[in-house]
Design a protein around this motif. Sequence first.
Motif, PDB file in Angstrom:
ATOM      1  N   ARG A 132       0.822  -1.211   0.000  1.00 14.96           N
ATOM      2  CA  ARG A 132       0.000   0.000   0.000  1.00 14.96           C
ATOM      3  C   ARG A 132       0.859   1.266   0.000  1.00 14.96           C
ATOM      4  O   ARG A 132       0.604   2.199  -0.765  1.00 14.96           O
ATOM      5  CB  ARG A 132      -0.910  -0.007   1.223  1.00 14.96           C
ATOM      6  CG  ARG A 132      -1.815   1.187   1.287  1.00 14.96           C
ATOM      7  CD  ARG A 132      -2.850   1.046   2.395  1.00 14.96           C
ATOM      8  NE  ARG A 132      -3.519   2.297   2.586  1.00 14.96           N
ATOM      9  CZ  ARG A 132      -3.402   3.041   3.669  1.00 14.96           C
ATOM     10  NH1 ARG A 132      -2.635   2.643   4.660  1.00 14.96           N
ATOM     11  NH2 ARG A 132      -4.049   4.174   3.778  1.00 14.96           N
ATOM     12  N   LYS A 133       1.864   1.312   0.837  1.00 14.54           N
ATOM     13  CA  LYS A 133       2.719   2.506   0.915  1.00 14.54           C
ATOM     14  C   LYS A 133       3.540   2.693  -0.358  1.00 14.54           C
ATOM     15  O   LYS A 133       3.751   3.815  -0.801  1.00 14.54           O
ATOM     16  CB  LYS A 133       3.646   2.424   2.137  1.00 14.54           C
ATOM     17  CG  LYS A 133       2.919   2.586   3.440  1.00 14.54           C
ATOM     18  CD  LYS A 133       2.295   3.956   3.506  1.00 14.54           C
ATOM     19  CE  LYS A 133       1.525   4.173   4.765  1.00 14.54           C
ATOM     20  NZ  LYS A 133       0.888   5.489   4.795  1.00 14.54           N
TER      21      LYS A 133
ATOM     22  N   TRP B  63       2.624   1.667  -3.368  1.00 14.14           N
ATOM     23  CA  TRP B  63       1.669   2.072  -4.393  1.00 14.14           C
ATOM     24  C   TRP B  63       1.307   3.547  -4.228  1.00 14.14           C
ATOM     25  O   TRP B  63       1.216   4.282  -5.210  1.00 14.14           O
ATOM     26  CB  TRP B  63       0.422   1.194  -4.310  1.00 14.14           C
ATOM     27  CG  TRP B  63      -0.477   1.363  -5.483  1.00 14.14           C
ATOM     28  CD1 TRP B  63      -1.541   2.221  -5.593  1.00 14.14           C
ATOM     29  CD2 TRP B  63      -0.393   0.684  -6.734  1.00 14.14           C
ATOM     30  NE1 TRP B  63      -2.110   2.095  -6.820  1.00 14.14           N
ATOM     31  CE2 TRP B  63      -1.436   1.153  -7.544  1.00 14.14           C
ATOM     32  CE3 TRP B  63       0.468  -0.294  -7.228  1.00 14.14           C
ATOM     33  CZ2 TRP B  63      -1.642   0.697  -8.837  1.00 14.14           C
ATOM     34  CZ3 TRP B  63       0.251  -0.752  -8.516  1.00 14.14           C
ATOM     35  CH2 TRP B  63      -0.787  -0.261  -9.304  1.00 14.14           C
ATOM     36  N   GLU B  64       1.085   3.982  -2.995  1.00 19.21           N
ATOM     37  CA  GLU B  64       0.777   5.391  -2.741  1.00 19.21           C
ATOM     38  C   GLU B  64       1.943   6.293  -3.140  1.00 19.21           C
ATOM     39  O   GLU B  64       1.741   7.419  -3.573  1.00 19.21           O
ATOM     40  CB  GLU B  64       0.446   5.616  -1.268  1.00 19.21           C
ATOM     41  CG  GLU B  64      -0.908   5.132  -0.857  1.00 19.21           C
ATOM     42  CD  GLU B  64      -1.169   5.305   0.628  1.00 19.21           C
ATOM     43  OE1 GLU B  64      -0.262   5.779   1.357  1.00 19.21           O
ATOM     44  OE2 GLU B  64      -2.272   4.949   1.065  1.00 19.21           O
ATOM     45  N   GLY B  65       3.165   5.800  -2.990  1.00 14.97           N
ATOM     46  CA  GLY B  65       4.339   6.575  -3.373  1.00 14.97           C
ATOM     47  C   GLY B  65       4.431   6.812  -4.874  1.00 14.97           C
ATOM     48  O   GLY B  65       5.068   7.759  -5.320  1.00 14.97           O
TER      49      GLY B  65
ATOM     50  N   VAL C  25       1.730   7.426  -6.677  1.00 20.15           N
ATOM     51  CA  VAL C  25       0.622   8.307  -7.029  1.00 20.15           C
ATOM     52  C   VAL C  25       0.799   9.726  -6.474  1.00 20.15           C
ATOM     53  O   VAL C  25       0.456  10.694  -7.140  1.00 20.15           O
ATOM     54  CB  VAL C  25      -0.709   7.703  -6.537  1.00 20.15           C
ATOM     55  CG1 VAL C  25      -1.878   8.599  -6.854  1.00 20.15           C
ATOM     56  CG2 VAL C  25      -0.917   6.331  -7.149  1.00 20.15           C
ATOM     57  N   ARG C  26       1.342   9.842  -5.269  1.00 20.79           N
ATOM     58  CA  ARG C  26       1.521  11.176  -4.671  1.00 20.79           C
ATOM     59  C   ARG C  26       2.731  11.182  -3.749  1.00 20.79           C
ATOM     60  O   ARG C  26       3.162  10.142  -3.255  1.00 20.79           O
ATOM     61  CB  ARG C  26       0.274  11.614  -3.910  1.00 20.79           C
ATOM     62  CG  ARG C  26      -0.089  10.738  -2.746  1.00 20.79           C
ATOM     63  CD  ARG C  26      -1.399  11.208  -2.109  1.00 20.79           C
ATOM     64  NE  ARG C  26      -1.935  10.185  -1.248  1.00 20.79           N
ATOM     65  CZ  ARG C  26      -1.659  10.070   0.043  1.00 20.79           C
ATOM     66  NH1 ARG C  26      -0.860  10.939   0.623  1.00 20.79           N
ATOM     67  NH2 ARG C  26      -2.181   9.107   0.761  1.00 20.79           N
TER      68      ARG C  26
ATOM     69  N   PRO D 211       4.748  11.812  -0.315  1.00 20.98           N
ATOM     70  CA  PRO D 211       4.309  11.602   1.074  1.00 20.98           C
ATOM     71  C   PRO D 211       4.045  12.930   1.780  1.00 20.98           C
ATOM     72  O   PRO D 211       4.763  13.917   1.577  1.00 20.98           O
ATOM     73  CB  PRO D 211       5.474  10.850   1.714  1.00 20.98           C
ATOM     74  CG  PRO D 211       6.641  11.061   0.819  1.00 20.98           C
ATOM     75  CD  PRO D 211       6.096  11.338  -0.549  1.00 20.98           C
ATOM     76  N   ASP D 212       2.988  12.946   2.602  1.00 17.99           N
ATOM     77  CA  ASP D 212       2.651  14.150   3.359  1.00 17.99           C
ATOM     78  C   ASP D 212       3.694  14.438   4.427  1.00 17.99           C
ATOM     79  O   ASP D 212       4.056  15.580   4.656  1.00 17.99           O
ATOM     80  CB  ASP D 212       1.279  13.992   4.020  1.00 17.99           C
ATOM     81  CG  ASP D 212       0.170  13.847   2.990  1.00 17.99           C
ATOM     82  OD1 ASP D 212       0.302  14.410   1.892  1.00 17.99           O
ATOM     83  OD2 ASP D 212      -0.822  13.163   3.300  1.00 17.99           O
TER      84      ASP D 212
ATOM     85  N   GLU E 224       7.344   8.531   6.705  1.00 17.98           N
ATOM     86  CA  GLU E 224       7.737   7.593   5.645  1.00 17.98           C
ATOM     87  C   GLU E 224       9.079   6.936   5.979  1.00 17.98           C
ATOM     88  O   GLU E 224       9.280   5.753   5.724  1.00 17.98           O
ATOM     89  CB  GLU E 224       7.811   8.344   4.312  1.00 17.98           C
ATOM     90  CG  GLU E 224       7.726   7.483   3.107  1.00 17.98           C
ATOM     91  CD  GLU E 224       6.381   6.808   2.923  1.00 17.98           C
ATOM     92  OE1 GLU E 224       6.372   5.717   2.335  1.00 17.98           O
ATOM     93  OE2 GLU E 224       5.359   7.345   3.361  1.00 17.98           O
TER      94      GLU E 224
ATOM     95  N   ARG F   7       2.653  -1.948 -11.059  1.00 16.47           N
ATOM     96  CA  ARG F   7       2.739  -0.590 -11.604  1.00 16.47           C
ATOM     97  C   ARG F   7       3.453  -0.586 -12.946  1.00 16.47           C
ATOM     98  O   ARG F   7       3.123   0.207 -13.824  1.00 16.47           O
ATOM     99  CB  ARG F   7       3.458   0.326 -10.608  1.00 16.47           C
ATOM    100  CG  ARG F   7       3.234   1.778 -10.867  1.00 16.47           C
ATOM    101  CD  ARG F   7       1.764   2.092 -10.762  1.00 16.47           C
ATOM    102  NE  ARG F   7       1.502   3.473 -11.073  1.00 16.47           N
ATOM    103  CZ  ARG F   7       0.366   4.062 -10.798  1.00 16.47           C
ATOM    104  NH1 ARG F   7      -0.597   3.417 -10.204  1.00 16.47           N
ATOM    105  NH2 ARG F   7       0.185   5.315 -11.118  1.00 16.47           N
TER     106      ARG F   7
END
Length: 181
Positions: free
Chosen positions: A102-103, A105-107, A109-110, A112-113, A118, A139
């Motif tokens: 999940r982390k 995949w999120e990396g 797309v956007r 990290p906040d 992270e 991906r």
Amino acid sequence: MSDDDQTARPSSSDGTPEAAVGGAPVGPRPEEIRFFGTTWVDHSGHYALRRVGLAAGALAAAAAGCFVLRFGYQGLEIAQVGGFVNLLVVVMFAICSAIAFRKTWEGFVRRPDDPAREDSLRSLKMIGFVGSLLAYFFRCLVEAPGEKLRRAEYETARTRHEKRRGSRAGNPAARKKPKRK
């Protein structure tokens, strides 16, 4: 500031920087992606072949990682540590792999906040390396990992650069002065 930063850059007769005249683009440059460089911008340089090769490599590495984890599990069975410990190890690797997937995949797309958070998850991602490799594999089937994010940032930077360039008045010394009456 160093002396190199303060030197005047040569320009052509029309006032454009020499880099623009020489053929190198003036403005924002695309960020490189590991294994792809900047070929993701125009899909040149065997881009599709790189994606396929990287997907196959990530899948092979994930399979090899599962094979090594199986050896570790068999070692626990040989040591007869008990069913609870065996279950605990399997659940731990499954949860860590899911979080790492999940982390990762999120990396793609956007950004990290919170980069510090992270960094604190780095060890968890290392334990769940199979999930990270599978995210990379999936991906690569769609695009170069992180291409969508970097393309959006690059297009935004190009638009901002063109807007700034278009609003400039040019060389103030070359402007015609209004006639006084």
